[in-house]
Design an enzyme around this catalytic site. Structure first.
Site, PDB file in Angstrom:
ATOM      1  N   ARG A 179      37.758  34.841  37.610  1.00 37.16           N
ATOM      2  CA  ARG A 179      38.441  33.660  38.147  1.00 37.16           C
ATOM      3  C   ARG A 179      37.705  32.395  37.724  1.00 37.16           C
ATOM      4  NH1 ARG A 179      39.859  33.920  44.359  1.00 37.16           N
ATOM      5  NH2 ARG A 179      41.121  32.109  43.754  1.00 37.16           N
ATOM      6  N   CYS A 235      34.206  28.466  46.811  1.00 37.90           N
ATOM      7  CA  CYS A 235      34.846  29.723  46.410  1.00 37.90           C
ATOM      8  C   CYS A 235      36.335  29.430  46.282  1.00 37.90           C
ATOM      9  CB  CYS A 235      34.546  30.838  47.402  1.00 37.90           C
ATOM     10  SG  CYS A 235      35.097  30.485  49.092  1.00 37.90           S
TER      11      CYS A 235
END
Length: 282
Positions: A179, A235
């Site tokens: 990611r 995050c």
């Protein structure tokens, strides 16, 4: 903070639960894309543990402007904490079944809200059962508590702070490496990472058994990703980044949390996005 301020072993927790004033236990079972945490809790949980719903009690409603898990209003968090039976001065232990990656959100929020005695059960549910300790089923509804919360116990940054942070210190991206690289993006509007951020997946804080790495291994892990100067962490939505803050705290490093995280950043078209190829796009 030190490791003893952040983590408690299953054996030490079992002994503490036998004390005259045992800690309050909070079960924070949650995982991205799943909604059966409460059902898992009802089937089996630590004795006396109260279920905490991450989506509704540890976060405000999601929005593009604030992200998928914005910080809850302090008054709402205080009301929830009182429902969980928290009283002023009481110790709290939080746990989950995913190495603390969800429970760390409760750890961080309660520390941020001024509670000093909050720890994560190292290894969570699996460590408890591996120690041969018992579980119980059903709902636990405690007597309401009287805790009073105060914001600001742990540092935070906003999107502007995250943009500027790499110039003065280290900005860590706690998401999975793919990611960060921009190879995949399963939930948020754009793929990639905040320019200047370093990849440090939360999963790498843990040993294969789901417990936190020992202190030397954690220090080596953060040294390897180039942690220097002031540290901030983000995050996807501010959940697993709290685990990174806990891991850093365990080895004496204070880190700020960017609560909006990638879900907020990537929803703002004015914010640039970097990928592993070195490409940066607006």
């Amino acid at each position: 903070m030190s490791r003893a301020d952040v983590l408690v072993t299953a054996e030490a927790l079992a002994a503490a639960l036998a004390d005259e004033e045992p800690p309050v236990l909070l079960d924070v079972r949650w995982a991205l894309g799943r909604s059966d945490g409460h059902e898992q809790y009802l089937a089996a949980h630590l004795p006396g543990a109260v279920f905490v719903d991450l989506d509704t009690e540890l976060a405000a409603p999601p929005s593009a402007a604030a992200g998928r898990h914005p910080l809850p209003p302090l008054a709402d968090l205080e009301a929830a904490a009182r429902r969980w039976g928290l009283r002023d001065g009481a110790a709290v232990v939080v746990y989950d079944a995913t190495g603390g990656t969800a429970a760390a959100r409760a750890w961080w929020l309660l520390r941020w809200a001024g509670l000093a005695q909050v720890r994560l059960l190292d290894g969570g549910l699996s460590a408890w059962t591996a120690a041969g300790l018992s579980l119980e089923a059903g709902e636990v509804l405690p007597e309401p508590g009287d805790v009073v919360l105060h914001a600001g116990g742990l540092p935070t940054i906003d999107a502007d702070g995250a943009a500027a942070w790499p110039e003065a210190g280290t900005l860590l991206d706690a998401r999975a490496a793919e990611r960060y690289a921009g190879v995949v993006e399963p939930v948020d509007p754009r793929a990639g990472h905040i320019p200047g951020a370093r990849s440090a997946p939360t999963a790498d804080n843990l040993a294969p058994d789901g417990r936190f790495l020992d202190d030397d291994a954690l220090r080596a892990r953060f040294a390897a990703v180039g942690v220097t100067g002031p540290v901030a962490v983000y995050c996807g939505s501010g959940v697993t980044a709290a685990h990174q803050v806990a891991a850093l705290a365990a080895v004496g490093v204070e880190a700020a949390l960017y609560p909006g995280s990638w879900s907020q950043w990537s929803s703002d078209p004015s914010r640039p996005v970097a990928t592993s190829s070195g490409e940066t796009t607006a």
